[in-house]
Scaffold this motif. Structure first.
Motif, PDB file in Angstrom:
ATOM      1  N   THR A   1       0.831  -1.204   0.000  1.00  7.01           N
ATOM      2  CA  THR A   1       0.000   0.000   0.000  1.00  7.01           C
ATOM      3  C   THR A   1       0.863   1.250   0.000  1.00  7.01           C
ATOM      4  O   THR A   1       0.619   2.194  -0.761  1.00  7.01           O
ATOM      5  CB  THR A   1      -0.947  -0.003   1.215  1.00  7.01           C
TER       6      THR A   1
ATOM      7  N   SER B   1       2.646   1.592  -3.337  1.00  5.10           N
ATOM      8  CA  SER B   1       1.674   1.968  -4.361  1.00  5.10           C
ATOM      9  C   SER B   1       1.334   3.456  -4.266  1.00  5.10           C
ATOM     10  O   SER B   1       1.216   4.145  -5.285  1.00  5.10           O
ATOM     11  CB  SER B   1       0.421   1.119  -4.206  1.00  5.10           C
TER      12      SER B   1
ATOM     13  N   ASN C   1       0.298   5.627  -8.072  1.00  2.91           N
ATOM     14  CA  ASN C   1      -0.788   4.876  -8.712  1.00  2.91           C
ATOM     15  C   ASN C   1      -2.109   5.603  -8.532  1.00  2.91           C
ATOM     16  O   ASN C   1      -2.219   6.541  -7.752  1.00  2.91           O
ATOM     17  CB  ASN C   1      -0.883   3.470  -8.113  1.00  2.91           C
ATOM     18  N   GLU C   2      -3.119   5.144  -9.250  1.00  2.75           N
ATOM     19  CA  GLU C   2      -4.428   5.789  -9.177  1.00  2.75           C
ATOM     20  C   GLU C   2      -4.973   5.735  -7.757  1.00  2.75           C
ATOM     21  O   GLU C   2      -4.797   4.750  -7.051  1.00  2.75           O
ATOM     22  CB  GLU C   2      -5.410   5.096 -10.124  1.00  2.75           C
TER      23      GLU C   2
ATOM     24  N   ARG D   1      -7.944   5.413  -6.700  1.00  5.10           N
ATOM     25  CA  ARG D   1      -8.934   4.349  -6.527  1.00  5.10           C
ATOM     26  C   ARG D   1      -8.252   3.013  -6.215  1.00  5.10           C
ATOM     27  O   ARG D   1      -8.686   2.262  -5.343  1.00  5.10           O
ATOM     28  CB  ARG D   1      -9.769   4.230  -7.798  1.00  5.10           C
ATOM     29  N   ASP D   2      -7.155   2.733  -6.914  1.00  7.09           N
ATOM     30  CA  ASP D   2      -6.440   1.475  -6.695  1.00  7.09           C
ATOM     31  C   ASP D   2      -5.764   1.448  -5.328  1.00  7.09           C
ATOM     32  O   ASP D   2      -5.775   0.428  -4.644  1.00  7.09           O
ATOM     33  CB  ASP D   2      -5.402   1.261  -7.790  1.00  7.09           C
ATOM     34  N   VAL D   3      -5.175   2.570  -4.945  1.00  9.99           N
ATOM     35  CA  VAL D   3      -4.530   2.649  -3.637  1.00  9.99           C
ATOM     36  C   VAL D   3      -5.576   2.510  -2.536  1.00  9.99           C
ATOM     37  O   VAL D   3      -5.350   1.831  -1.532  1.00  9.99           O
ATOM     38  CB  VAL D   3      -3.737   3.970  -3.486  1.00  9.99           C
TER      39      VAL D   3
ATOM     40  N   LEU E   1      -8.405   0.868  -2.726  1.00  7.56           N
ATOM     41  CA  LEU E   1      -8.825  -0.530  -2.688  1.00  7.56           C
ATOM     42  C   LEU E   1      -7.805  -1.379  -1.936  1.00  7.56           C
ATOM     43  O   LEU E   1      -8.160  -2.226  -1.108  1.00  7.56           O
ATOM     44  CB  LEU E   1      -9.009  -1.061  -4.110  1.00  7.56           C
ATOM     45  N   LEU E   2      -6.535  -1.152  -2.190  1.00  4.09           N
ATOM     46  CA  LEU E   2      -5.480  -1.879  -1.489  1.00  4.09           C
ATOM     47  C   LEU E   2      -5.470  -1.539  -0.007  1.00  4.09           C
ATOM     48  O   LEU E   2      -5.285  -2.419   0.842  1.00  4.09           O
ATOM     49  CB  LEU E   2      -4.122  -1.570  -2.135  1.00  4.09           C
TER      50      LEU E   2
END
Length: 52
Positions: A19, A22, A27-28, A30-32, A34-35
């Motif tokens: 995390t 990332s 990174n985006e 949204r992706d971070v 989610l992680l």
């Protein structure tokens, strides 16, 4: 400490590290997020397993 507890703690540290990496690598959002949510859920499960 049982083997499963050790594996859960190791996985939690790996998820937390992923995390942070990332987030720092840009990174985006949204992706971070989610992680981070997955890491939070895994941490709650690890805490519950260690308490019980």
């Amino acid at each position: 400490m049982d083997m499963i507890d050790s594996v859960m703690i190791f996985m939690l540290v790996g998820l937390a590290g992923a995390t942070v990496i990332s987030h720092r690598s840009g990174n985006e959002k949204r992706d971070v997020g989610l992680l981070a949510a997955l890491t939070t859920l895994w941490g709650a499960g690890t805490a519950a397993a260690l308490i019980a």
